[in-house]
Design a protein around this motif. Structure first.
Motif, PDB file in Angstrom:
ATOM      1  N   GLU A 120      24.196  65.761  34.445  1.00  0.00           N
ATOM      2  CA  GLU A 120      23.216  65.989  35.503  1.00  0.00           C
ATOM      3  C   GLU A 120      23.850  66.659  36.730  1.00  0.00           C
ATOM      4  N   ASP A 121      22.984  67.222  37.572  1.00  0.00           N
ATOM      5  CA  ASP A 121      23.447  67.995  38.744  1.00  0.00           C
ATOM      6  C   ASP A 121      23.415  67.210  40.049  1.00  0.00           C
ATOM      7  N   VAL A 122      22.752  66.057  40.040  1.00  0.00           N
ATOM      8  CA  VAL A 122      22.637  65.245  41.258  1.00  0.00           C
ATOM      9  C   VAL A 122      23.068  63.820  40.923  1.00  0.00           C
ATOM     10  N   ILE A 123      23.848  63.208  41.804  1.00  0.00           N
ATOM     11  CA  ILE A 123      24.258  61.821  41.594  1.00  0.00           C
ATOM     12  C   ILE A 123      24.124  61.025  42.894  1.00  0.00           C
ATOM     13  N   ARG A 124      23.738  59.763  42.736  1.00  0.00           N
ATOM     14  CA  ARG A 124      23.794  58.820  43.856  1.00  0.00           C
ATOM     15  C   ARG A 124      24.985  57.904  43.585  1.00  0.00           C
ATOM     16  N   VAL A 125      25.923  57.882  44.499  1.00  0.00           N
ATOM     17  CA  VAL A 125      27.128  57.080  44.315  1.00  0.00           C
ATOM     18  C   VAL A 125      27.097  55.912  45.293  1.00  0.00           C
ATOM     19  N   SER A 126      27.139  54.709  44.726  1.00  0.00           N
ATOM     20  CA  SER A 126      27.152  53.486  45.531  1.00  0.00           C
ATOM     21  C   SER A 126      28.556  52.900  45.498  1.00  0.00           C
ATOM     22  N   PHE A 127      29.098  52.606  46.675  1.00  0.00           N
ATOM     23  CA  PHE A 127      30.459  52.092  46.803  1.00  0.00           C
ATOM     24  C   PHE A 127      30.412  50.617  47.178  1.00  0.00           C
ATOM     25  N   TYR A 128      31.357  49.847  46.612  1.00  0.00           N
ATOM     26  CA  TYR A 128      31.373  48.401  46.838  1.00  0.00           C
ATOM     27  C   TYR A 128      32.781  47.942  47.201  1.00  0.00           C
ATOM     28  N   SER A 129      32.907  47.367  48.386  1.00  0.00           N
ATOM     29  CA  SER A 129      34.161  46.767  48.829  1.00  0.00           C
ATOM     30  C   SER A 129      34.022  45.257  48.696  1.00  0.00           C
ATOM     31  N   LEU A 130      34.914  44.627  47.936  1.00  0.00           N
ATOM     32  CA  LEU A 130      34.786  43.204  47.635  1.00  0.00           C
ATOM     33  C   LEU A 130      35.592  42.345  48.602  1.00  0.00           C
ATOM     34  N   ASN A 131      35.111  41.104  48.822  1.00  0.00           N
ATOM     35  CA  ASN A 131      35.849  40.185  49.679  1.00  0.00           C
ATOM     36  C   ASN A 131      36.812  39.334  48.855  1.00  0.00           C
ATOM     37  N   ASN A 132      37.745  38.694  49.528  1.00  0.00           N
ATOM     38  CA  ASN A 132      38.783  37.931  48.836  1.00  0.00           C
ATOM     39  C   ASN A 132      38.245  36.647  48.218  1.00  0.00           C
ATOM     40  N   ALA A 133      37.238  36.065  48.844  1.00  0.00           N
ATOM     41  CA  ALA A 133      36.748  34.760  48.386  1.00  0.00           C
ATOM     42  C   ALA A 133      35.965  34.855  47.079  1.00  0.00           C
ATOM     43  N   ASN A 134      35.028  35.798  46.994  1.00  0.00           N
ATOM     44  CA  ASN A 134      34.127  35.845  45.851  1.00  0.00           C
ATOM     45  C   ASN A 134      34.110  37.187  45.120  1.00  0.00           C
ATOM     46  N   GLY A 135      35.072  38.053  45.442  1.00  0.00           N
ATOM     47  CA  GLY A 135      35.071  39.384  44.846  1.00  0.00           C
ATOM     48  C   GLY A 135      35.093  39.380  43.331  1.00  0.00           C
ATOM     49  N   HIS A 136      35.717  38.370  42.741  1.00  0.00           N
ATOM     50  CA  HIS A 136      35.816  38.293  41.283  1.00  0.00           C
ATOM     51  C   HIS A 136      34.459  38.135  40.602  1.00  0.00           C
ATOM     52  N   LYS A 137      33.451  37.706  41.373  1.00  0.00           N
ATOM     53  CA  LYS A 137      32.137  37.441  40.783  1.00  0.00           C
ATOM     54  C   LYS A 137      31.363  38.717  40.469  1.00  0.00           C
ATOM     55  N   MET A 138      31.702  39.814  41.142  1.00  0.00           N
ATOM     56  CA  MET A 138      30.875  41.011  41.029  1.00  0.00           C
ATOM     57  C   MET A 138      30.781  41.525  39.603  1.00  0.00           C
ATOM     58  N   MET A 139      31.922  41.759  38.962  1.00  0.00           N
ATOM     59  CA  MET A 139      31.901  42.292  37.606  1.00  0.00           C
ATOM     60  C   MET A 139      31.341  41.288  36.610  1.00  0.00           C
ATOM     61  N   GLU A 140      31.525  39.990  36.881  1.00  0.00           N
ATOM     62  CA  GLU A 140      30.919  38.968  36.028  1.00  0.00           C
ATOM     63  C   GLU A 140      29.404  39.116  36.053  1.00  0.00           C
ATOM     64  N   VAL A 141      28.850  39.336  37.255  1.00  0.00           N
ATOM     65  CA  VAL A 141      27.406  39.504  37.401  1.00  0.00           C
ATOM     66  C   VAL A 141      26.946  40.787  36.719  1.00  0.00           C
ATOM     67  N   VAL A 142      27.665  41.890  36.955  1.00  0.00           N
ATOM     68  CA  VAL A 142      27.270  43.168  36.366  1.00  0.00           C
ATOM     69  C   VAL A 142      27.230  43.060  34.847  1.00  0.00           C
ATOM     70  N   LYS A 143      28.233  42.433  34.250  1.00  0.00           N
ATOM     71  CA  LYS A 143      28.271  42.296  32.794  1.00  0.00           C
ATOM     72  C   LYS A 143      27.119  41.427  32.289  1.00  0.00           C
ATOM     73  N   GLU A 144      26.815  40.367  33.018  1.00  0.00           N
ATOM     74  CA  GLU A 144      25.703  39.501  32.596  1.00  0.00           C
ATOM     75  C   GLU A 144      24.371  40.224  32.749  1.00  0.00           C
ATOM     76  N   VAL A 145      24.215  40.974  33.826  1.00  0.00           N
ATOM     77  CA  VAL A 145      22.983  41.730  34.037  1.00  0.00           C
ATOM     78  C   VAL A 145      22.800  42.768  32.929  1.00  0.00           C
ATOM     79  N   GLU A 146      23.859  43.462  32.563  1.00  0.00           N
ATOM     80  CA  GLU A 146      23.750  44.468  31.505  1.00  0.00           C
ATOM     81  C   GLU A 146      23.435  43.820  30.158  1.00  0.00           C
ATOM     82  N   ALA A 147      23.951  42.607  29.928  1.00  0.00           N
ATOM     83  CA  ALA A 147      23.624  41.887  28.698  1.00  0.00           C
ATOM     84  C   ALA A 147      22.143  41.538  28.658  1.00  0.00           C
ATOM     85  N   ILE A 148      21.592  41.164  29.804  1.00  0.00           N
ATOM     86  CA  ILE A 148      20.161  40.851  29.889  1.00  0.00           C
ATOM     87  C   ILE A 148      19.335  42.109  29.677  1.00  0.00           C
ATOM     88  N   ARG A 149      19.749  43.217  30.280  1.00  0.00           N
ATOM     89  CA  ARG A 149      19.027  44.473  30.111  1.00  0.00           C
ATOM     90  C   ARG A 149      19.081  44.946  28.658  1.00  0.00           C
TER      91      ARG A 149
END
Length: 235
Positions: A120-149
Motif C-alpha cells: 500500500e501507498d499510505v500507512i498510519r504508524v502508531s508508536f508505543y513507549s512502555l513503562n517499567n512497571a507494566n510494559g511486559h503486559k503489552m505484547m501479552e495483550v496483543v497476542k491474546e487480542v489477535e487470538a480472539i480475532r
C-alpha cells in the motif's frame, strides 16, 4: 544447534532499518532531486539495495523516513561497492539538504502481523513507549487480542515491530496500519476492541484494554505517504 534455539530463530521476523530524515526548511525539492541523481548512479552501477522513502504528512517540518529490510544482522557486514561509487553524489547533492538523520533497527513480529507483503501507498504508524512497571503486559495483550480475532476469522490488520535499538525518547514498539490510499481511511471498519467484546464479552474486553493502557508510558501516531519517485522497490 539445540532444538529450542532453532525454534527461536524460526520465529524471528526480518529486521527493518529505519532512518528518519529531517529536511532543512525550503530544501525538499533539492533533496528529492539529489536522491534521484543518486538512484540513477546506483542503478547504473548495478546496485541491489532496495528501499522505501515515506514522507510524513503531519507534525513539525518536512520529514522523510527511509525504510529498508534486512534478513538478519549479518547483512550489516556486507559492503556495497555500488553505493561507494556514488558516495560523492550523496555528499554534494543530498547531505547538504538534511538537517538531522536518526537511524534505528526494528524487527517484525510474526504471528501477530499480516503475512502479506506491504504494497500500500499510505500507512498510519502508531508508536508505543512502555513503562517499567507494566510494559511486559503489552505484547501479552496483543497476542491474546489477535487470538480472539482469529476465532472470528479475522487476520492481523497490520504489522508490529519491536525496536532493537533506541534513543532515550524512542518507542519500544510500533504498529503499521496500511491503506491503499487516503480515501481508504474513510472506510469505517469494526474496531479491535469491538471485536474482542463481541467475541469474548465486555468484562474480558475491559480487562485486556486496562492491561494494555497500564503498560504504556506514551503513545503517538503519524500518517506517511510513499514517495515512489525516490523509492527503489525492485532491483
Amino acid at each position: 544447534m539445540p532444538q529450542n534455539a532453532k525454534a527461536q530463530n524460526e520465529n524471528l521476523g526480518p529486521l527493518l532499518s529505519v532512518t528518519e530524515l529531517v529536511i532543512k526548511p525550503g530544501h525538499e525539492m533539492q533533496f528529492r532531486e539529489g536522491i534521484k541523481a543518486w538512484m540513477a548512479c546506483y542503478s547504473e552501477n548495478n546496485g541491489d539495495w532496495t528501499w522505501r522513502l515515506w514522507q510524513r504528512q503531519q507534525g513539525e517540518g518536512t520529514v522523510f523516513v527511509l525504510a529498508s529490510e534486512m534478513a538478519n544482522w549479518a547483512e550489516m557486514d556486507k559492503s556495497d561497492e555500488s553505493g561507494a561509487s556514488c558516495q560523492d553524489l550523496g555528499r554534494t547533492l543530498i547531505n547538504p539538504h538534511i538537517e538531522k538523520a536518526t537511524n534505528h533497527i526494528t524487527r517484525l513480529q510474526p504471528g501477530i502481523s499480516k503475512n502479506a507483503l506491504l504494497t500500500e501507498d499510505v500507512i498510519r504508524v502508531s508508536f508505543y513507549s512502555l513503562n517499567n512497571a507494566n510494559g511486559h503486559k503489552m505484547m501479552e495483550v496483543v497476542k491474546e487480542v489477535e487470538a480472539i480475532r482469529k476465532q472470528a476469522n479475522l487476520e492481523p490488520n497490520g504489522y508490529w515491530y519491536q525496536w532493537q535499538t533506541a534513543d532515550p525518547g524512542s518507542p519500544s514498539y510500533h504498529h503499521v496500519m496500511p491503506y491503499k490510499d487516503f480515501a481508504a481511511m474513510d472506510i469505517m471498519l469494526e474496531g479491535v476492541w469491538q471485536t474482542v467484546e463481541k467475541q469474548a464479552g465486555k468484562a474480558k474486553k475491559d480487562e485486556l484494554q486496562a492491561a494494555f493502557r497500564s503498560s504504556l508510558d506514551l503513545s503517538w501516531n503519524y500518517i506517511y505517504k510513499l514517495d515512489k519517485e525516490i523509492s527503489r522497490l525492485n532491483k
